[in-house]
Design a protein around this motif. Structure first.
Motif, PDB file in Angstrom:
ATOM      1  N   LEU A   1      -2.514 -18.671   1.553  1.00 16.76           N
ATOM      2  CA  LEU A   1      -1.146 -18.329   1.926  1.00 16.76           C
ATOM      3  C   LEU A   1      -0.253 -18.252   0.692  1.00 16.76           C
ATOM      4  O   LEU A   1       0.566 -17.337   0.562  1.00 16.76           O
ATOM      5  N   VAL A   2      -0.423 -19.171  -0.227  1.00 14.89           N
ATOM      6  CA  VAL A   2       0.366 -19.160  -1.462  1.00 14.89           C
ATOM      7  C   VAL A   2       0.028 -17.923  -2.296  1.00 14.89           C
ATOM      8  O   VAL A   2       0.917 -17.244  -2.804  1.00 14.89           O
ATOM      9  N   VAL A   3      -1.265 -17.604  -2.413  1.00 19.37           N
ATOM     10  CA  VAL A   3      -1.677 -16.421  -3.177  1.00 19.37           C
ATOM     11  C   VAL A   3      -1.122 -15.161  -2.535  1.00 19.37           C
ATOM     12  O   VAL A   3      -0.627 -14.265  -3.224  1.00 19.37           O
ATOM     13  N   LEU A   4      -1.166 -15.075  -1.209  1.00 23.10           N
ATOM     14  CA  LEU A   4      -0.623 -13.911  -0.515  1.00 23.10           C
ATOM     15  C   LEU A   4       0.876 -13.785  -0.770  1.00 23.10           C
ATOM     16  O   LEU A   4       1.376 -12.677  -1.022  1.00 23.10           O
ATOM     17  N   GLY A   5       1.601 -14.888  -0.736  1.00 24.69           N
ATOM     18  CA  GLY A   5       3.040 -14.848  -1.005  1.00 24.69           C
ATOM     19  C   GLY A   5       3.349 -14.374  -2.415  1.00 24.69           C
ATOM     20  O   GLY A   5       4.270 -13.578  -2.628  1.00 24.69           O
ATOM     21  N   ILE A   6       2.584 -14.850  -3.382  1.00 25.04           N
ATOM     22  CA  ILE A   6       2.798 -14.423  -4.771  1.00 25.04           C
ATOM     23  C   ILE A   6       2.474 -12.941  -4.930  1.00 25.04           C
ATOM     24  O   ILE A   6       3.188 -12.214  -5.619  1.00 25.04           O
ATOM     25  N   MET A   7       1.413 -12.474  -4.271  1.00 23.50           N
ATOM     26  CA  MET A   7       1.055 -11.051  -4.359  1.00 23.50           C
ATOM     27  C   MET A   7       2.145 -10.170  -3.736  1.00 23.50           C
ATOM     28  O   MET A   7       2.444  -9.094  -4.256  1.00 23.50           O
ATOM     29  N   VAL A   8       2.740 -10.617  -2.634  1.00 22.42           N
ATOM     30  CA  VAL A   8       3.832  -9.852  -2.015  1.00 22.42           C
ATOM     31  C   VAL A   8       5.025  -9.782  -2.955  1.00 22.42           C
ATOM     32  O   VAL A   8       5.627  -8.711  -3.134  1.00 22.42           O
ATOM     33  N   MET A   9       5.386 -10.902  -3.585  1.00 29.27           N
ATOM     34  CA  MET A   9       6.500 -10.887  -4.536  1.00 29.27           C
ATOM     35  C   MET A   9       6.189  -9.981  -5.725  1.00 29.27           C
ATOM     36  O   MET A   9       7.067  -9.267  -6.214  1.00 29.27           O
TER      37      MET A   9
ATOM     38  N   ALA B   1       7.374  -2.398  -7.030  1.00 28.76           N
ATOM     39  CA  ALA B   1       8.104  -1.366  -6.295  1.00 28.76           C
ATOM     40  C   ALA B   1       9.516  -1.209  -6.841  1.00 28.76           C
ATOM     41  O   ALA B   1      10.026  -0.089  -6.958  1.00 28.76           O
ATOM     42  N   GLY B   2      10.147  -2.321  -7.205  1.00 31.14           N
ATOM     43  CA  GLY B   2      11.479  -2.244  -7.787  1.00 31.14           C
ATOM     44  C   GLY B   2      11.499  -1.524  -9.120  1.00 31.14           C
ATOM     45  O   GLY B   2      12.438  -0.795  -9.430  1.00 31.14           O
TER      46      GLY B   2
ATOM     47  N   LEU C   1      11.086   2.268  -8.166  1.00 33.53           N
ATOM     48  CA  LEU C   1      12.183   2.868  -7.409  1.00 33.53           C
ATOM     49  C   LEU C   1      13.461   2.986  -8.225  1.00 33.53           C
ATOM     50  O   LEU C   1      14.370   3.701  -7.832  1.00 33.53           O
ATOM     51  N   ARG C   2      13.505   2.286  -9.328  1.00 34.79           N
ATOM     52  CA  ARG C   2      14.690   2.333 -10.180  1.00 34.79           C
ATOM     53  C   ARG C   2      14.710   3.641 -10.964  1.00 34.79           C
ATOM     54  O   ARG C   2      13.675   4.119 -11.421  1.00 34.79           O
ATOM     55  N   SER C   3      15.886   4.229 -11.126  1.00 38.20           N
ATOM     56  CA  SER C   3      15.999   5.444 -11.930  1.00 38.20           C
ATOM     57  C   SER C   3      16.254   5.051 -13.383  1.00 38.20           C
ATOM     58  O   SER C   3      17.061   4.161 -13.655  1.00 38.20           O
TER      59      SER C   3
END
Length: 102
Positions: A41-49, A55-56, A59-61
């Motif tokens: 669960l911790v690894v999944l949370g870190i991967m999502v972040m 993505a940020g 998506l930034r110009s």
């Protein structure tokens, strides 16, 4: 600061940010030692972040900077993604090693 690239504020904020990350990691490892069944669960949370960070970045110009060619931009993206790849490999191997090591 010696080359004039960073200001004292950059260095100070980097020091504060790294201290905060060390504090978070310390408490995360204590949590993982107390609850070894929640490592996935911790690894999944870190991967999502991490995914949201990537993505940020995409998506930034990015405005055109005078005198900067496409090779400089490509090299900066390689410098950005190489440590992320190492970190993802560590994150994927970490729960396996914790579970398989006696």
């Amino acid at each position: 600061m010696y080359l004039g690239v960073h200001t004292p504020l950059d260095v100070f904020l980097g020091l504060i940010l790294s201290g905060c990350m060390l504090w978070i990691n310390w408490h995360l490892l204590i949590y993982m030692d107390r609850n070894p069944q929640k490592d996935r669960l911790v690894v999944l949370g870190i991967m999502v972040m991490l995914f949201l960070l990537i993505a940020g970045v995409f998506l930034r110009s990015y405005p055109e900077i005078a005198g900067v060619g496409p090779n400089v931009v490509a090299n900066s993206f390689v410098s950005f993604f190489l440590p992320i790849g190492w970190f993802c490999g560590f994150l994927l191997g970490w729960p396996i090693e914790r579970r398989k090591t006696p």
